[in-house]
Write a protein that holds these residues in place. Sequence first.
Motif, PDB file in Angstrom:
ATOM      1  N   SER A  68       0.738  -1.102   0.051  1.00 52.83           N
ATOM      2  CA  SER A  68      -0.085   0.195  -0.013  1.00 52.83           C
ATOM      3  C   SER A  68       0.782   1.282  -0.124  1.00 52.83           C
ATOM      4  O   SER A  68       1.987   1.170   0.551  1.00 52.83           O
ATOM      5  N   ASP A  69       0.305   2.216  -0.473  1.00 57.16           N
ATOM      6  CA  ASP A  69       1.171   3.685  -0.413  1.00 57.16           C
ATOM      7  C   ASP A  69       0.939   4.226   0.703  1.00 57.16           C
ATOM      8  O   ASP A  69       1.754   4.916   1.354  1.00 57.16           O
ATOM      9  N   ASN A  70      -0.231   3.759   1.492  1.00 63.14           N
ATOM     10  CA  ASN A  70      -0.320   4.376   2.769  1.00 63.14           C
ATOM     11  C   ASN A  70       0.293   3.353   4.007  1.00 63.14           C
ATOM     12  O   ASN A  70      -0.308   2.169   3.831  1.00 63.14           O
ATOM     13  N   ARG A  71       1.204   3.916   4.358  1.00 65.75           N
ATOM     14  CA  ARG A  71       2.408   2.830   5.157  1.00 65.75           C
ATOM     15  C   ARG A  71       1.524   2.360   6.586  1.00 65.75           C
ATOM     16  O   ARG A  71       2.168   1.592   7.182  1.00 65.75           O
ATOM     17  N   GLU A  72       0.272   2.746   6.611  1.00 67.40           N
ATOM     18  CA  GLU A  72      -0.510   2.317   7.835  1.00 67.40           C
ATOM     19  C   GLU A  72      -0.997   0.575   7.638  1.00 67.40           C
ATOM     20  O   GLU A  72      -1.457   0.172   8.399  1.00 67.40           O
ATOM     21  N   TYR A  73      -0.639   0.412   6.312  1.00 65.09           N
ATOM     22  CA  TYR A  73      -1.203  -0.998   6.190  1.00 65.09           C
ATOM     23  C   TYR A  73      -0.046  -1.972   5.844  1.00 65.09           C
ATOM     24  O   TYR A  73       0.751  -1.357   5.144  1.00 65.09           O
ATOM     25  N   ARG A  74      -0.161  -2.998   6.222  1.00 64.94           N
ATOM     26  CA  ARG A  74       0.976  -4.059   5.910  1.00 64.94           C
ATOM     27  C   ARG A  74       0.996  -4.562   4.707  1.00 64.94           C
ATOM     28  O   ARG A  74       0.020  -4.877   3.929  1.00 64.94           O
ATOM     29  N   ASP A  75       2.112  -4.851   4.195  1.00 63.83           N
ATOM     30  CA  ASP A  75       2.519  -5.627   2.871  1.00 63.83           C
ATOM     31  C   ASP A  75       1.482  -7.112   3.005  1.00 63.83           C
ATOM     32  O   ASP A  75       1.467  -7.749   3.902  1.00 63.83           O
ATOM     33  N   ILE A  76       1.251  -7.618   1.744  1.00 64.17           N
ATOM     34  CA  ILE A  76       0.648  -8.735   1.642  1.00 64.17           C
ATOM     35  C   ILE A  76       1.698  -9.608   0.943  1.00 64.17           C
ATOM     36  O   ILE A  76       1.882  -9.193  -0.348  1.00 64.17           O
ATOM     37  N   GLU A  77       1.996 -10.538   1.626  1.00 66.22           N
ATOM     38  CA  GLU A  77       3.000 -11.300   0.852  1.00 66.22           C
ATOM     39  C   GLU A  77       2.358 -12.564   0.105  1.00 66.22           C
ATOM     40  O   GLU A  77       1.351 -13.087   0.479  1.00 66.22           O
TER      41      GLU A  77
END
Length: 167
Positions: free
Chosen positions: A137-146
């Motif tokens: 996400s560009d909003n870094r409050e969201y974690r990456d989805i692996e």
Amino acid sequence: AAEFKYLAAIERTPAIILEELKKLAKQKETTPKVDISELKDFDNYIPLYSRISAGIGVFTEEEPVDFISIPGVRNIETLFAVNVKGDSMEPTIKNSSIILCRKGVEVRNGEIGAFIVNNHAYLKRYFEDEHGVFLRSDNREYRDIEIKAGDDFIVVGKYIGSFIREE
């Protein structure tokens, strides 16, 4: 059918065109649903699907909810548009925007695309490195989805632009 006029790279769009978009978006709100049989030149219309999540992984139903026309855009047979729900791609893509994606195009490292992961749809940036493949996400409050080895992972389309429908 109401037509939207806009450039694919909205951030480079001149103010006069943005004003025209606002007017057209307001007209769009009062336009009745489009009956596909009424479209005289169906090949010039892009299907608009109800939603894709820029957050929690919700995808659209199978049938388009509307059709839009974008003058000057080529190869529209590979394009689709989707209403975005969620703020995970802000500030790049605002919640409630309509995104335009192209099917059958590679989404390269760092580019934004529409993806389905285990039957959940996302609008994210694609990243691949020595640690694996991730949707970010560009909003870094969201974690990456692996993306793991056993995941059902589909690249639906490459993001090419967005616009906001005025409320």
